[in-house]
Design a protein around this motif. Structure first.
Motif, PDB file in Angstrom:
ATOM      1  N   LYS A   1       0.806  -1.225   0.000  1.00  0.00           N
ATOM      2  CA  LYS A   1       0.000   0.000   0.000  1.00  0.00           C
ATOM      3  C   LYS A   1       0.840   1.277   0.000  1.00  0.00           C
ATOM      4  O   LYS A   1       0.544   2.210  -0.759  1.00  0.00           O
ATOM      5  N   PRO A   2       1.918   1.402   0.815  1.00  0.00           N
ATOM      6  CA  PRO A   2       2.718   2.641   0.781  1.00  0.00           C
ATOM      7  C   PRO A   2       3.343   2.912  -0.590  1.00  0.00           C
ATOM      8  O   PRO A   2       3.428   4.074  -1.012  1.00  0.00           O
ATOM      9  N   ILE A   3       3.773   1.875  -1.288  1.00  0.00           N
ATOM     10  CA  ILE A   3       4.379   2.045  -2.616  1.00  0.00           C
ATOM     11  C   ILE A   3       3.325   2.528  -3.607  1.00  0.00           C
ATOM     12  O   ILE A   3       3.572   3.420  -4.425  1.00  0.00           O
ATOM     13  N   ILE A   4       2.122   1.947  -3.511  1.00  0.00           N
ATOM     14  CA  ILE A   4       1.027   2.344  -4.407  1.00  0.00           C
ATOM     15  C   ILE A   4       0.630   3.797  -4.159  1.00  0.00           C
ATOM     16  O   ILE A   4       0.456   4.575  -5.104  1.00  0.00           O
ATOM     17  N   GLU A   5       0.507   4.171  -2.894  1.00  0.00           N
ATOM     18  CA  GLU A   5       0.122   5.550  -2.562  1.00  0.00           C
ATOM     19  C   GLU A   5       1.157   6.557  -3.056  1.00  0.00           C
ATOM     20  O   GLU A   5       0.809   7.627  -3.565  1.00  0.00           O
ATOM     21  N   ASP A   6       2.427   6.212  -2.917  1.00  0.00           N
ATOM     22  CA  ASP A   6       3.489   7.102  -3.383  1.00  0.00           C
ATOM     23  C   ASP A   6       3.426   7.279  -4.898  1.00  0.00           C
ATOM     24  O   ASP A   6       3.555   8.398  -5.412  1.00  0.00           O
ATOM     25  N   ALA A   7       3.199   6.168  -5.622  1.00  0.00           N
ATOM     26  CA  ALA A   7       3.113   6.236  -7.085  1.00  0.00           C
ATOM     27  C   ALA A   7       1.908   7.064  -7.522  1.00  0.00           C
ATOM     28  O   ALA A   7       1.998   7.883  -8.457  1.00  0.00           O
TER      29      ALA A   7
END
Length: 368
Positions: A33-39
């Motif tokens: 989830k953190p990687i997706i939100e950053d992208a």
């Protein structure tokens, strides 16, 4: 084996369905989830807060995980919009893709309920984004969408599946996947098939995505450079052990066993990076590896006995994934016996080992 015809997760909502046995995959989605939100944040800002956003979830399968991905993406967009002070929510077009024999019926039946509950998923005092869902049956190793139409692409636990069983010079005797006893030519065939498939996947998405679009992929993979390492082959090795025992007992014909191979490849970080750089249309923003225990297959909200938590649910998870492949090759008569034995094998190993799966996650930006 025609992979497009037989590769699918168990459909419906029964005891052996993917819908009820994909807690491990759900855990992995939550971990990224953190990687997706950053992208998403970077995409939304770089594109100057577009009024329409087109997203695709590739290899979506069916069940709660599919709409978990959708809800997380929609919540993230809404959260970013509010944080940056924009009053108007974008309209979101959401494509759900999988092979034609995926259980799209169960998936579509759940969308109306999901849309009714969407208001509860959105940040308090936010206006509701309008979301439109479309099913897209077909292989993601081919073109699926219009040129330059996608802003964001997501895929989780799908790209380890190959477009076909590799063409092999030698028989992969006694194995159903890459193993330490596989001939070098078999290992090479699997690796080369992954290279061809992943390159084609990137090429197709490069044509379909807008410049500055983002893509986040999570693939069952490995840390080691060794494609036969235990971290990526163990669950298949144990299934092969089960099938070989049944060959010895005359329950499965040896030639049937020797002609069965799983169309999957679990890449390393380096192998993923090499193909992205070779294809050349994307810049890697993030590339990392993570781990998940086999016991993540158990729903922690259920009051289960220790017997259930030690292997039964991992076996159910594997059955939800592998049963259609086994059915197409060996027939229905042996399935119950196979998974009864496989469950016992996994339970015994989990009592003495802390078994894990390794995930490779890559976040990238379309150049241009």
């Amino acid at each position: 084996m025609d992979v497009t015809e037989v590769l699918r997760m168990n459909g419906g909502n029964g005891d052996h369905s993917y819908s009820n046995n994909s807690h491990l995959q759900r855990k992995v989605i939550s971990m990224t989830k953190p990687i997706i939100e950053d992208a998403l944040t970077n995409m939304y800002c770089a594109m100057n807060f577009p009024k329409t956003i087109v997203m695709a979830d590739l290899g979506c399968s069916s069940g709660p995980n599919t709409l978990l991905v959708a809800s997380e993406l929609i919540k993230s967009i809404d959260k970013i919009r509010l944080k940056l002070g924009h009053d108007e929510s974008p309209e979101i077009q959401f494509y759900l893709n999988d092979l034609p024999h995926n259980d799209f019926n169960t998936l579509f039946l759940s969308i109306s309920k999901f849309q009714k509950n969407l208001t509860q998923l959105i940040v308090h005092n936010s206006s509701l984004p309008r979301c439109y869902f479309f099913g897209v049956p077909g292989s993601f190793y081919t073109r699926l969408f219009l040129n330059k139409s996608l802003h964001f692409v997501h895929s989780s636990y799908s790209l380890m599946w190959l477009s076909k069983v590799p063409d092999m010079e030698n028989t992969n005797k006694g194995n159903i996947y890459i193993s330490t006893t596989s001939p070098p030519s078999v290992i090479r065939a699997y690796h080369e098939q992954f290279q061809r498939d992943f390159f084609m996947f990137l090429k197709c998405r490069a044509e379909e995505m807008v410049g500055g679009g983002r893509m986040v992929l999570t693939i069952l993979g490995r840390r080691s450079d060794d494609p036969c390492s235990k971290e990526c082959c163990y669950h298949w090795d144990l299934l092969a052990e089960t099938l070989n025992d049944m060959v010895v007992e005359g329950l499965i014909k040896e030639e049937k066993m020797d002609s069965f191979n799983i169309p999957q490849y679990t890449p390393s970080l380096k192998e993923v990076s090499n193909e992205v750089n070779k294809e050349g249309s994307f810049v890697i923003d993030c590339l990392e590896v993570s781990e998940v225990n086999w016991d993540a297959c158990t729903d922690q909200n259920l009051n289960l006995s220790e017997d259930d938590t030690q292997g039964v649910n991992m076996s159910k998870c594997m059955r939800a994934v592998a049963e259609p492949l086994l059915l197409s090759h060996f027939g229905e008569s042996i399935i119950e016996e196979v998974f009864a034995r496989y469950t016992n094998v996994i339970k015994n190993r989990m009592l003495i080992e802390d078994a894990k799966l390794v995930n490779v996650t890559v976040s990238m930006t379309r150049k241009g």
